[in-house]
Design an enzyme around this catalytic site. Structure first.
Site, short mmCIF file in Angstrom:
data_model
loop_
_atom_site.label_atom_id
_atom_site.label_comp_id
_atom_site.label_asym_id
_atom_site.label_seq_id
_atom_site.Cartn_x
_atom_site.Cartn_y
_atom_site.Cartn_z
N CYS A 1 0.84 -1.19 0.00
CA CYS A 1 0.00 0.00 0.00
C CYS A 1 0.88 1.24 0.00
CB CYS A 1 -0.97 0.00 1.18
SG CYS A 1 -0.47 0.95 2.60
N GLU A 2 0.48 2.20 -0.83
CA GLU A 2 1.33 3.37 -0.99
C GLU A 2 1.22 4.35 0.17
OE1 GLU A 2 0.17 5.11 -4.69
OE2 GLU A 2 -1.40 6.34 -3.80
N HIS A 3 0.27 4.14 1.05
CA HIS A 3 0.12 5.05 2.18
C HIS A 3 0.99 4.67 3.37
CE1 HIS A 3 -4.01 5.49 0.20
NE2 HIS A 3 -3.27 6.51 -0.15
N HIS A 4 1.23 3.37 3.56
CA HIS A 4 1.97 2.92 4.73
C HIS A 4 3.16 2.03 4.40
CE1 HIS A 4 -2.26 3.66 5.99
NE2 HIS A 4 -1.68 4.26 7.00
N HIS B 1 -5.55 -5.92 3.97
CA HIS B 1 -4.51 -4.89 4.08
C HIS B 1 -3.88 -4.91 5.47
CE1 HIS B 1 -5.58 -2.51 0.34
NE2 HIS B 1 -6.52 -3.43 0.40
N GLN C 1 -5.56 -0.36 -3.96
CA GLN C 1 -6.22 -1.51 -4.59
C GLN C 1 -7.10 -1.09 -5.79
OE1 GLN C 1 -8.01 -4.26 -1.79
NE2 GLN C 1 -9.42 -5.04 -3.34
N CYS D 1 -2.03 -2.78 6.77
CA CYS D 1 -2.09 -1.48 7.44
C CYS D 1 -3.37 -1.36 8.25
CB CYS D 1 -1.94 -0.33 6.45
SG CYS D 1 -3.20 -0.23 5.18
#
Ligand SMILES: [Zn+2]
Length: 198
Positions: free
Chosen positions: A87-90, A156, A128, A158
């Site tokens: 995931c690109e956020h975490h 996920h 996703q 995260c």
């Protein structure tokens, strides 16, 4: 660019990442010099490059390399394809299964290429929803079929490790083109991927 299965490391990137991972270890309160961690920064540097090697892969090229003329015009489904992404956020993994279908329009593609296309886009920093669209668009653009369907079910880390939501919750995304926008075709596809045939 030809598709190559080998891992894509460069020495320069590995060195730079290694230095950065050393710093990260020290910042989180570890001692990057202790025995158990000595090789960790370099391993992490290589793992990160492996997990993001999709940036230097070309999904259209992979499909073009195994396209065949064929009159078959029924739905082709590849289901339960294992999927691992970040995931690109975490920068934490999300993982699950992808189901892909298309209805040929004069061309079919070697079935093993579908999971490879998924890898091209999964081995990048992702959300996703975009992953689902990129797989769909790549197949639509290259094969030009009568329709493409992509469904991804993923968990996920995260969310699971940080306890924000239910630990076992599964996120489902889907995208459709052409014939799959019709209720009847889409239902047939969704039925087939949710039925256990074996
Ligand atoms: Zn996340």
């Amino acid at each position: 660019m030809a598709y190559e299965k080998e891992e894509n490391y460069t020495e320069e990137t590995t060195e730079a990442l290694t230095e950065n991972f050393k710093e990260i270890l020290n910042y989180i309160g570890e001692d990057s010099g202790r025995e158990g961690l000595l090789k960790t920064p370099k391993r992490a540097a290589k793992a990160m490059q492996f997990l993001t090697q999709g940036y230097v892969m070309d999904g259209e090229e992979i499909l073009h390399s195994a396209m065949f003329q064929e009159d078959y015009s029924e739905m082709v489904i590849v289901k339960d394809i294992e999927l691992y992404s970040l995931c690109e956020h975490h920068l934490l993994p999300f993982f699950g299964k992808a189901h892909v279908a298309y209805i040929p329009n004069g061309h079919i593609v070697g079935l093993s290429k579908i999971p490879r296309v998924i890898e091209v886009f999964a081995r990048r920093l992702q959300v996703q929803e975009r992953l689902t669209d990129q797989i769909l668009n790549c197949i639509q653009k290259t094969l030009n079929p009568l329709g493409v369907a992509v469904v991804i079910e993923a968990q996920h880390l995260c969310m699971m490790m940080r306890g924000v939501q239910k630990q076992s919750s599964v996120t489902t995304t889907s995208a459709f083109t052409g014939e799959f926008r019709k209720e009847e075709t889409r239902s047939e596809f969704l039925n087939l991927i949710s039925t256990k045939l074996h």
